[in-house]
Scaffold this active site. Structure first.
Site, PDB file in Angstrom:
ATOM      1  N   ASP A  55      41.624  31.447  45.847  1.00  0.00           N
ATOM      2  CA  ASP A  55      41.630  30.225  45.034  1.00  0.00           C
ATOM      3  C   ASP A  55      42.804  30.246  44.054  1.00  0.00           C
ATOM      4  O   ASP A  55      43.039  29.275  43.323  1.00  0.00           O
ATOM      5  CB  ASP A  55      40.283  29.983  44.341  1.00  0.00           C
ATOM      6  CG  ASP A  55      39.866  31.103  43.410  1.00  0.00           C
ATOM      7  OD1 ASP A  55      40.625  32.096  43.272  1.00  0.00           O
ATOM      8  OD2 ASP A  55      38.778  30.997  42.816  1.00  0.00           O
ATOM      9  N   SER A  56      43.595  31.323  44.083  1.00  0.00           N
ATOM     10  CA  SER A  56      44.884  31.320  43.382  1.00  0.00           C
ATOM     11  C   SER A  56      45.746  30.168  43.886  1.00  0.00           C
ATOM     12  O   SER A  56      46.737  29.810  43.248  1.00  0.00           O
ATOM     13  CB  SER A  56      45.618  32.654  43.594  1.00  0.00           C
ATOM     14  OG  SER A  56      45.669  32.992  44.965  1.00  0.00           O
ATOM     15  N   ASP A  94      38.235  32.562  49.822  1.00  0.00           N
ATOM     16  CA  ASP A  94      37.555  32.526  48.522  1.00  0.00           C
ATOM     17  C   ASP A  94      36.529  31.406  48.460  1.00  0.00           C
ATOM     18  O   ASP A  94      36.811  30.279  48.872  1.00  0.00           O
ATOM     19  CB  ASP A  94      38.585  32.273  47.411  1.00  0.00           C
ATOM     20  CG  ASP A  94      38.847  33.497  46.571  1.00  0.00           C
ATOM     21  OD1 ASP A  94      38.005  34.419  46.560  1.00  0.00           O
ATOM     22  OD2 ASP A  94      39.914  33.534  45.926  1.00  0.00           O
ATOM     23  N   GLU A 125      33.045  35.832  43.208  1.00  0.00           N
ATOM     24  CA  GLU A 125      33.252  36.587  41.971  1.00  0.00           C
ATOM     25  C   GLU A 125      31.937  36.810  41.229  1.00  0.00           C
ATOM     26  O   GLU A 125      31.032  35.967  41.293  1.00  0.00           O
ATOM     27  CB  GLU A 125      34.199  35.804  41.041  1.00  0.00           C
ATOM     28  CG  GLU A 125      35.594  35.629  41.594  1.00  0.00           C
ATOM     29  CD  GLU A 125      36.536  34.900  40.627  1.00  0.00           C
ATOM     30  OE1 GLU A 125      36.141  34.612  39.474  1.00  0.00           O
ATOM     31  OE2 GLU A 125      37.672  34.623  41.041  1.00  0.00           O
ATOM     32  N   GLU A 192      39.602  43.765  40.176  1.00  0.00           N
ATOM     33  CA  GLU A 192      40.829  43.216  39.561  1.00  0.00           C
ATOM     34  C   GLU A 192      40.982  43.686  38.115  1.00  0.00           C
ATOM     35  O   GLU A 192      40.043  43.553  37.309  1.00  0.00           O
ATOM     36  CB  GLU A 192      40.775  41.675  39.624  1.00  0.00           C
ATOM     37  CG  GLU A 192      42.003  41.020  38.994  1.00  0.00           C
ATOM     38  CD  GLU A 192      42.206  39.560  39.390  1.00  0.00           C
ATOM     39  OE1 GLU A 192      41.449  39.050  40.234  1.00  0.00           O
ATOM     40  OE2 GLU A 192      43.134  38.947  38.833  1.00  0.00           O
TER      41      GLU A 192
HETATM   42  O1  KIV Z   1      42.530  34.085  44.450  1.00  0.00           O
HETATM   43  C1  KIV Z   1      43.177  35.132  44.612  1.00  0.00           C
HETATM   44  O2  KIV Z   1      44.346  35.127  45.014  1.00  0.00           O
HETATM   45  C2  KIV Z   1      42.521  36.396  44.310  1.00  0.00           C
HETATM   46  C3  KIV Z   1      43.415  37.577  44.172  1.00  0.00           C
HETATM   47  C4  KIV Z   1      43.933  37.615  42.795  1.00  0.00           C
HETATM   48  C5  KIV Z   1      42.747  38.826  44.546  1.00  0.00           C
HETATM   49  O3  KIV Z   1      41.338  36.451  44.151  1.00  0.00           O
END
Ligand code: KIV
Length: 278
Positions: A55-56, A94, A125, A192
């Protein structure tokens, strides 16, 4: 010996079992984020084992300051594109903010990511409070990666991105969280931004592979956001990020250099880890 292009013609797709075997053999697992088919293919050819549709993407693709605005449709769209670029690597997707707030939401959204997005595993998460959801998904055949430590979806509660688990009580809670999540059936842990010593403890107690981002070098594998590794975005880099781009180096070669450094243990180096005092 890793080169920037692996011969994948006979390579079997990576599975949960492959990841477990890699951990057992002491082979480090190289993971990266990707959001489209072309970069996913370049990563696959470079030997990346796990590709995360993170979700980045809210930050690096959609231009937001946080990951909170990302929807399940967004992740499913990008995961489908990523999966088309891959031959060997494992696809993790994610679960975005609030997409697993209830058991019903969790199962519906995880199913969408696996069916439309063609993900092999979903990631969510949170700590021991998510154990019920992990168990619910896992017992219905959905592989789960549990993300502990810094949880970017909690940014508005945390008030900023910072290293987690520095105090003894917080570290002990994280060890309890990780145990509850793997007892509930998580197949992978992602940790993380924690001190390297806590990353080691989490790995030693874990029955499943542990992937770290800013969690030291004793974990079973590493993950980075693709844009960080390629130094795409200007501004201050987090301590754990290494710039693998270099003059004359192609994108695929940069991915290959990352895979090689993860596999031989040279990434992260001491100055790319957090310690009690740093
Ligand atoms: O969303 C993402 O890219 C992540 C990474 C930071 C592990 O969860």
């Amino acid at each position: 010996m890793y080169s920037s292009v692996q011969d994948l013609s006979n390579a079997s797709p990576v599975t949960v079992k492959t990841l477990r075997e890699m951990r057992d053999k002491g082979e480090k697992i190289a993971c990266l984020t990707a959001y489209d088919a072309s970069f996913a293919q370049a990563q696959d050819l470079a030997g990346v084992d796990v590709v995360l549709v993170g979700d980045s993407l809210g930050m690096v693709i959609q231009g937001d300051n946080t990951t909170v605005s990302v929807s399940t449709d967004d992740i499913a769209y990008h995961a489908r594109a990523v999966s088309k670029g891959l031959h060997r690597a494992f696809v993790m997707a994610d679960m975005p903010f609030m997409s697993y707030a209830t058991l019903d939401l969790a199962i519906a959204n995880a199913t969408q990511l696996m069916q439309q997005g063609r993900a092999n595993m979903i990631k969510l998460e949170g700590g021991e409070q998510q154990a019920e959801i992990v168990e619910y998904l896992s017992t219905r055949g959905i592989p789960v990666c549990a993300h502990v430590g810094l949880c970017p979806q909690l940014i508005h509660k945390l008030g900023g991105f910072k290293v987690q688990g520095r105090e003894d009580a917080a570290a002990e809670q994280m060890l309890r969280d990780a145990r509850a999540l793997t007892d509930a059936g998580a197949d992978l842990l992602l940790v993380e931004c924690v001190p390297a010593a806590l990353g080691r403890e989490l790995t030693e107690q874990s029955p499943v592979p542990v992937i770290g981002i800013g969690a030291g070098n004793a974990v079973d594998g590493q993950i980075l956001v693709m844009h960080d590794l390629l130094n795409v975005l200007p501004g201050q880099k987090p301590r754990f990020v290494r710039d693998f781009s270099a003059p004359g180096r192609s994108v695929r070669e940069a991915f290959g250099a990352y895979v090689a450094a993860v596999k031989d243990g040279s990434y992260p180096a001491a100055d790319e880890q957090f310690f009690a005092e740093t």
